[in-house]
Every structure is written in structure tokens, then in C-alpha cells.
Enzyme design. Structure first.
Site, PDB file in Angstrom:
ATOM      1  N   LEU A 286      12.387  -3.400   2.716  1.00  0.00           N
ATOM      2  CA  LEU A 286      11.340  -2.878   3.578  1.00  0.00           C
ATOM      3  C   LEU A 286      11.325  -1.354   3.552  1.00  0.00           C
ATOM      4  CD1 LEU A 286      11.667  -5.181   6.740  1.00  0.00           C
ATOM      5  CD2 LEU A 286      10.155  -5.465   4.771  1.00  0.00           C
ATOM      6  N   ALA A 287      12.516  -0.756   3.556  1.00  0.00           N
ATOM      7  CA  ALA A 287      12.612   0.708   3.562  1.00  0.00           C
ATOM      8  C   ALA A 287      12.056   1.304   2.278  1.00  0.00           C
ATOM      9  CB  ALA A 287      14.067   1.132   3.755  1.00  0.00           C
TER      10      ALA A 287
ATOM     11  N   CYS B 114       2.402  -5.818  -0.993  1.00  0.00           N
ATOM     12  CA  CYS B 114       3.647  -5.495  -0.295  1.00  0.00           C
ATOM     13  C   CYS B 114       3.546  -4.379   0.729  1.00  0.00           C
ATOM     14  CB  CYS B 114       4.731  -5.119  -1.314  1.00  0.00           C
ATOM     15  SG  CYS B 114       5.235  -6.467  -2.381  1.00  0.00           S
TER      16      CYS B 114
ATOM     17  N   ARG C 103     -10.512   7.698  -7.163  1.00  0.00           N
ATOM     18  CA  ARG C 103      -9.236   7.705  -7.892  1.00  0.00           C
ATOM     19  C   ARG C 103      -8.976   9.014  -8.635  1.00  0.00           C
ATOM     20  NH1 ARG C 103      -5.765   3.709  -6.171  1.00  0.00           N
ATOM     21  NH2 ARG C 103      -7.012   1.887  -5.627  1.00  0.00           N
TER      22      ARG C 103
ATOM     23  N   ARG D 102      -5.120  -8.231  -3.881  1.00  0.00           N
ATOM     24  CA  ARG D 102      -4.529  -8.352  -2.558  1.00  0.00           C
ATOM     25  C   ARG D 102      -4.471  -6.985  -1.867  1.00  0.00           C
ATOM     26  NH1 ARG D 102       0.810 -11.737  -4.040  1.00  0.00           N
ATOM     27  NH2 ARG D 102       0.746 -10.285  -5.791  1.00  0.00           N
TER      28      ARG D 102
END
Length: 480
Positions: free
Chosen positions: A217-218, A272, A447, A342
């Protein structure tokens, strides 16, 4: 022969197990999943996911020591080491909705492992899970395991889409966390011995369980933080006339900072970053750390701000109205060289344009129309849950045109939004695009992949994130 079974044949489980099979011929590796179509695809000539080099790895070992099966219980029962790589989506309802990880699939897997096991097992967390998940899994296995001993390890993945095979072949580090007991340490060494077939010993890091769980997670939080930091700077650059690319280059030359993840854009996406940060926020809140939670929540807030700021710039530049105007979206994937959508910024940008009643036309070389429409019709956080429980709101998806050619997408358009950094957009015939657009013709580069000065010479009014504003945009934009 050591036997490994991986529950979950997705983006993580499939490639990871294929690499283990490639490098460890003395180990039998079986990837199991309840989805028959997915397993059938892994056993076919067209794999269910695209990663450069993955086809060759799978075909080299499939049928030798690498197998894909729907017979989940049989292979779990036979395995010595069980990797669990199932979804841990963000909860969409109930306690912690919108932040907490939904561990339904993990708990179900743990109960099944306990039910079918007849011998001691090492159970490896491969999914990204909240810190202290192993404690809950231990309790489920111990209470339901009928005297079988289970050792729980945390072995988070650190793969990037597009380079997953290379990441597995030459990892920066392999992280293994386990209990600080003799049996826990023995389990760590057993898994380390698997990776030691090809990973240098100094790259295999061992920690306690909680450090390993939190490190994943970090890591994602720190990477996302860098993107949000440079994106926050991009807004200030536009306000002051600075150039975010020059700022990023200057600070990236500092050896303490480095140049990676300092590319300003319309925002980060992927499966993520947002999910893991929101999970981290929820864990901090549950542990009585509201200030820490607020700090990490701001990383996501800046990402949302960057997307809405981009939409506002489009609307404001075009005389504060895009109602009935055709806007071309070039790129829908969250980054180039993948069809993965996603949490792609294109979803929020497209929906933002639709709310202002624009006529949107989308082109992406890898994203299918079905996927694009599904993304636009889903509620937030629904993408990682099974399709049959996803609430749909299809109205917006029906209002979007999907085309197979970028020149068709931009024909008769008032504005063009570049939302994925596909190389082909850099090489487009922009004179042809300009000739076929309504004037004034706008390009909004989310972008920073085109040369704004070259397009201005053609006649475009150009907005590039974090770059000095086109005088026309600066004069008419009232919303940003």
C-alpha cells in the site's frame, strides 16, 4: 516435487505462476479459477491478458509443469504452497463503502482452503490486502482447519502493466513477510527458496507480516503521490506562466528526487493507485489517525481535481458551452500499450463532457466499444466486482460515439482531447485533422505528447497541461 497452486487466474496470478514454472522445472504449478472462459483462454492460443513476452513464457511450460484448471478444490488439496490472488475490490456499500477493501473473495478462498486441506499448507497473500488481513485469515484457517497447520505469508506483487514479464524476470525486490516464529521463519525460507531459482539473494527481502502487507500500500501511495504532486504544480504553472515540463526536469535532476513519475497529465488511472490509497485512508481512520488519513486522501482528491480541472478548461475555452458541440476523445485506456481501462481518467473526463451535453466521439486502438460503454455505464468502484452485481446506469454510455479511426473521430469536431499517450497520436497528420474540424479548432492535450507550437502554426488553439496558456484560452476561459 513441490506443488504450488494459485487461486485466481488474473493479471497477477497468471503471469507470476508462469514465471515460477519457467524458472523452477522441479515445481508443479497449477493456476485455478472458477471462471471456465478464463481458464479456457489460458489454455488456448489467445491468452486472456496481453503482456509483452507472456505468450512465449506460458507456451514454453504449459502442459509440462504449468497447468490451468477449474478443478479448484482438487489442486488446493494437493498443493504444498497456495497463492491467493483473488480480487480485493473497494466496497460499494455498507461500512467503509468507497474506501475499505472488500475481502469477501479472500475469506471465501480461506474457508475453502480449510475445508479441503488434509496436509499442512503455506498460504501466500498475493492480492493487495489491508494490513492485518493475515491475522483474520489465520483465525479462519485455524478454527476451520481440523488440526491442519497453516503458515500465512505476505508476498505482494510489484508489477507494472506492459512490463510485467520483465518485472518478474528481474524484480527490484521480492518481499516476503511472515510470523516471527520458528515455523513462520521456515515458511518464509521455503518461499524464498522458490524465488532463489532466479532472483539474487540480496533482492529477496524478508520482514514481519505487517510490514509486508503495508509496504505494498505504501509503495503505491508514494508513486501516486508523486503524480499528484506534479499535477498540483501544473495548475500553478498555468496560473504563473511557468512550464511544468521544465519544472519537472529541474527537480528530477536532484538525485534525492529523481525523474520517475513526474510526468504531468490529466490524472493517474489503473487498478491499484486509487483503490490502495483509499484502503490506506480507511486503515488510518480505523486506527485513530485522522491527520494521516487526510494527508493520503488528498492524493486522490488532487487526482480528481486534475480531471475536473481539465473538463473545466475544455468548457471554459470553448466560450463556456459545449452543448451540441462534437468533442473527439483520442485514447480511452489508462496508459499506452494496454487495453486496460480500470479507473482510466477518460471515464471521468467523458462523463464530465456529457454532463455539459457535448457530443462525444471516442477512438482507442486497443479498447473495444463494449468495454468503453461498460465503463461509462458503471457506478464508481463497480468495475472490480462480478458483472452480475454491478448496478448500471446506461444513459451516458448511449450518448457516446465509438469509431475505429482517429480521423473519423476528429472530423467535424470542435475540439480534440488527447487522454492516452499512444505513439500514433504524435505521428498524426494534424494538418488533415485541422482541415476537417469546425473553427476555431481546439486541441486539449491531457498527456503533453504533442508540440503545441507546431499545432498553433497550423491554426489550432492548444491547451497543454501545465504549459503557458494560449492567449486565446487565457482570454476566454473563466472557469479554471
Amino acid at each position: 516435487m513441490v506443488k504450488i497452486c494459485c487461486i485466481g487466474a488474473g493479471y497477477v496470478g497468471g503471469p507470476t505462476m508462469a514465471m515460477i514454472a519457467l524458472k523452477c522445472h522441479d515445481i508443479e504449478v497449477v493456476v485455478v479459477d472458477i471462471s471456465k472462459p478464463r481458464i479456457a483462454a489460458w489454455n488456448s492460443d489467445e491468452l486472456p491478458i496481453y503482456e509483452p513476452g507472456l505468450d512465449e513464457v506460458v507456451k514454453e511450460r504449459r502442459g509440462k509443469n504449468l497447468f490451468f484448471s477449474t478443478d479448484v478444490q482438487k489442486h488446493v488439496a494437493e498443493a504444498d504452497i497456495i497463492f491467493v490472488s483473488v480480487n480485493t475490490p473497494t466496497k460499494t456499500r455498507g461500512l467503509g463503502a468507497g474506501k475499505a477493501a472488500d475481502l469477501t473473495y479472500w475469506e471465501s478462498a480461506a474457508r475453502m482452503i480449510a475445508d479441503v486441506s488434509k496436509t499442512d499448507k503455506i498460504v501466500v497473500e498475493k492480492s493487495t490486502v489491508p494490513v492485518k488481513t493475515a491475522e483474520a485469515i489465520e483465525k479462519i484457517l485455524t478454527k476451520n482447519g481440523h488440526g491442519i497447520e497453516f503458515q500465512i505469508l505476505s508476498n505482494p506483487e510489484f508489477l507494472a502493466e506492459g512490463t510485467a514479464v520483465e518485472d518478474l524476470l528481474k524484480p527490484d525486490r521480492v518481499l516476503i513477510g511472515g510470523r516471527e516464529t520458528p515455523k513462520g521463519q521456515a515458511a518464509i525460507q521455503a518461499l524464498a527458496a522458490v524465488y532463489a531459482h532466479w532472483v539474487p539473494k540480496e533482492n529477496i527481502i524478508t520482514t514481519n507480516l505487517w510490514s509486508a502487507e503495508l509496504s505494498k500500500l505504501a509503495a503505491n501511495a508514494f508513486l501516486a503521490q508523486r503524480i499528484s504532486s506534479i499535477n498540483a504544480m501544473s495548475a500553478l504553472c498555468e496560473a504563473t506562466g511557468a512550464n511544468v515540463s521544465e519544472v519537472a526536469y529541474a527537480i528530477g535532476k536532484d538525485s534525492r528526487i529523481g525523474p520517475k513519475f513526474l510526468q504531468s497529465s490529466v490524472g493517474f488511472g489503473g487498478s491499484c493507485f486509487q483503490k490502495d490509497i483509499l484502503n490506506l485512508v480507511y486503515i488510518c481512520e480505523c486506527n485513530g489517525l485522522p491527520e494521516v488519513a487526510a494527508y493520503w486522501k488528498q492524493v486522490v482528491d488532487i487526482n480528481d481535481y486534475q480531471k475536473s480541472r481539465f473538463v473545466n478548461r475544455v468548457v471554459g475555452s470553448m466560450f463556456n458551452t459545449i452543448s451540441g458541440k462534437k468533442i473527439a476523445i483520442l485514447g480511452f485506456a489508462f496508459k499506452k500499450d494496454t487495453g486496460d481501462t480500470r479507473e482510466t481518467p477518460a471515464i471521468d473526463v467523458t462523463n464530465g463532457l456529457l454532463r455539459d451535453r457535448a457530443l462525444v466521439s471516442v477512438y482507442d486502438p486497443q479498447v473495444t466499444e463494449e468495454q468503453m460503454r461498460r465503463d461509462l455505464s458503471q457506478e464508481k468502484f463497480a468495475w472490480d466486482h462480478p458483472a452480475h452485481i454491478q448496478p448500471a446506469s446506461p444513459a451516458s454510455a448511449q450518448k457516446v460515439g465509438y469509431v475505429m479511426d482517429p480521423y473519423q473521430a476528429t472530423k467535424d469536431a470542435h475540439g480534440v482531447c488527447i487522454l492516452t499517450e499512444w505513439d500514433e497520436f504524435k505521428k498524426m497528420d494534424w494538418q488533415k485533422v485541422y482541415d476537417n474540424m469546425v473553427k476555431p479548432a481546439f486541441v486539449f492535450d491531457g498527456r503533453n505528447i504533442i508540440n503545441p507550437e507546431e499545432l498553433r502554426k497550423i491554426g489550432f488553439i492548444v491547451y497543454s497541461i501545465g504549459k503557458p496558456l494560449d492567449p486565446f484560452v487565457k482570454d476566454v476561459s473563466a472557469l479554471v
